[in-house]
Design a protein around this motif. Structure first.
Motif, PDB file in Angstrom:
ATOM      1  N   CYS A 133       7.053  -4.835   8.261  1.00 48.71           N
ATOM      2  CA  CYS A 133       7.958  -4.293   7.238  1.00 48.71           C
ATOM      3  C   CYS A 133       7.933  -5.144   5.973  1.00 48.71           C
ATOM      4  CB  CYS A 133       9.391  -4.238   7.759  1.00 48.71           C
ATOM      5  SG  CYS A 133       9.638  -3.059   9.089  1.00 48.71           S
ATOM      6  N   PHE A 134       8.292  -4.527   4.872  1.00 47.11           N
ATOM      7  CA  PHE A 134       8.466  -5.214   3.608  1.00 47.11           C
ATOM      8  C   PHE A 134       9.829  -4.814   3.072  1.00 47.11           C
ATOM      9  CE2 PHE A 134       8.404  -5.468  -0.974  1.00 47.11           C
ATOM     10  CZ  PHE A 134       7.884  -6.727  -1.187  1.00 47.11           C
ATOM     11  N   ILE A 135      10.762  -5.777   3.054  1.00 45.85           N
ATOM     12  CA  ILE A 135      12.106  -5.543   2.527  1.00 45.85           C
ATOM     13  C   ILE A 135      12.130  -6.205   1.155  1.00 45.85           C
ATOM     14  CG2 ILE A 135      14.586  -5.752   2.922  1.00 45.85           C
ATOM     15  CD1 ILE A 135      13.025  -4.277   5.194  1.00 45.85           C
ATOM     16  N   GLY A 136      12.176  -5.412   0.105  1.00 47.15           N
ATOM     17  CA  GLY A 136      12.078  -5.932  -1.254  1.00 47.15           C
ATOM     18  C   GLY A 136      13.231  -6.848  -1.625  1.00 47.15           C
ATOM     19  N   GLY A 137      13.092  -7.497  -2.761  1.00 46.37           N
ATOM     20  CA  GLY A 137      14.098  -8.430  -3.248  1.00 46.37           C
ATOM     21  C   GLY A 137      15.407  -7.757  -3.607  1.00 46.37           C
ATOM     22  N   VAL A 151       8.004  -0.263   7.699  1.00 49.75           N
ATOM     23  CA  VAL A 151       8.904   0.337   6.707  1.00 49.75           C
ATOM     24  C   VAL A 151       8.884  -0.521   5.440  1.00 49.75           C
ATOM     25  CG1 VAL A 151      11.321   0.876   6.179  1.00 49.75           C
ATOM     26  CG2 VAL A 151      10.397   1.391   8.446  1.00 49.75           C
ATOM     27  N   THR A 152       8.844   0.140   4.299  1.00 47.94           N
ATOM     28  CA  THR A 152       9.001  -0.538   3.016  1.00 47.94           C
ATOM     29  C   THR A 152      10.340  -0.124   2.429  1.00 47.94           C
ATOM     30  OG1 THR A 152       6.627  -0.604   2.571  1.00 47.94           O
ATOM     31  CG2 THR A 152       8.088  -0.768   0.667  1.00 47.94           C
ATOM     32  N   VAL A 153      11.145  -1.137   2.072  1.00 54.89           N
ATOM     33  CA  VAL A 153      12.418  -0.890   1.397  1.00 54.89           C
ATOM     34  C   VAL A 153      12.262  -1.440  -0.018  1.00 54.89           C
ATOM     35  CG1 VAL A 153      14.897  -1.342   1.361  1.00 54.89           C
ATOM     36  CG2 VAL A 153      13.710  -1.067   3.561  1.00 54.89           C
ATOM     37  N   SER A 210       8.036   4.524   6.911  1.00 53.26           N
ATOM     38  CA  SER A 210       8.697   5.216   5.813  1.00 53.26           C
ATOM     39  C   SER A 210       8.886   4.289   4.622  1.00 53.26           C
ATOM     40  CB  SER A 210      10.051   5.786   6.267  1.00 53.26           C
ATOM     41  OG  SER A 210      10.914   4.762   6.717  1.00 53.26           O
ATOM     42  N   LEU A 211       9.089   4.902   3.476  1.00 56.04           N
ATOM     43  CA  LEU A 211       9.405   4.207   2.237  1.00 56.04           C
ATOM     44  C   LEU A 211      10.814   4.641   1.867  1.00 56.04           C
ATOM     45  CD1 LEU A 211       8.673   2.663  -0.420  1.00 56.04           C
ATOM     46  CD2 LEU A 211       7.904   4.874  -1.302  1.00 56.04           C
TER      47      LEU A 211
END
Length: 189
Positions: free
Chosen positions: A119-123, A137-139, A153-154
């Protein structure tokens, strides 16, 4: 100057760990916090209740992130948590409303959070207690995750909602594009 009561004796080791950790590199900081050796945890990141954190290999935790594991927090391998992102596993709203917001209040509710692998949880994101974020998942940055998010999912927004689903073929095509020279300079600083 320093209090010598039960609460102070309980909190002081964590305060000193945070202070000393600011003068270490990522690997040293990971070792100090008992995290996997492949963890890259940046300056000013804070882990609340590290004994309740389960962290996979090759995770990156950005500067200023707060990982509240007091209610249980699991983060899968190869997941990145962005700069100044807040992940909370507890809420004291009811304790506040009942004028019982004190240490150890039985109105502080704790719910585990699970963030999948890849996953990539944005800043500057906020993840609410009890949320499950699936694998891959990318947030997007500046999102508030208040509900579960499905695999692949995005999501973005406040509250975060799913804008796109993607399959392995899409991810492979993007990897080939970046590896083929379509991406920016990828050297690590």
């Amino acid at each position: 100057m320093f209090l010598d009561d039960e609460r102070s004796r309980r909190l002081r080791p964590g305060i000193l760990t945070d202070l000393v950790g600011q003068y270490m590199n990522d690997s040293e900081r990971a070792r100090l916090l008992g995290l996997p050796p492949s963890t890259r945890i940046r300056e000013r990141a804070k882990v609340v209740s590290p004994e309740r954190l389960v962290l996979g290999d090759h995770c990156w935790i950005g500067e200023g992130a707060v990982l509240d594991a007091s209610g249980g927090l699991e983060i899968g391998e190869h997941t990145s948590i962005g700069l100044n992102t807040l992940i909370f596993t507890h809420s004291s709203w009811l304790a506040n409303m009942m004028l019982e917001n004190h240490s150890g209040s039985d109105l502080i509710e704790r719910k585990p959070v699970r963030i999948g692998r890849g996953c990539f949880i944005g800043g500057l994101c906020f993840v609410m207690p009890g949320v499950v974020i699936g694998d891959f998942v990318t947030v997007q940055p500046l999102s508030v995750v208040a509900r579960d998010l499905p695999d692949r999912s995005l999501a973005a927004g406040n509250p975060a909602r799913v804008f796109q689903r993607y399959d392995e073929e899409h991810v492979r095509a993007e990897a080939e594009r970046v590896r083929g020279g379509g991406g920016a300079d990828r050297r690590e600083p």
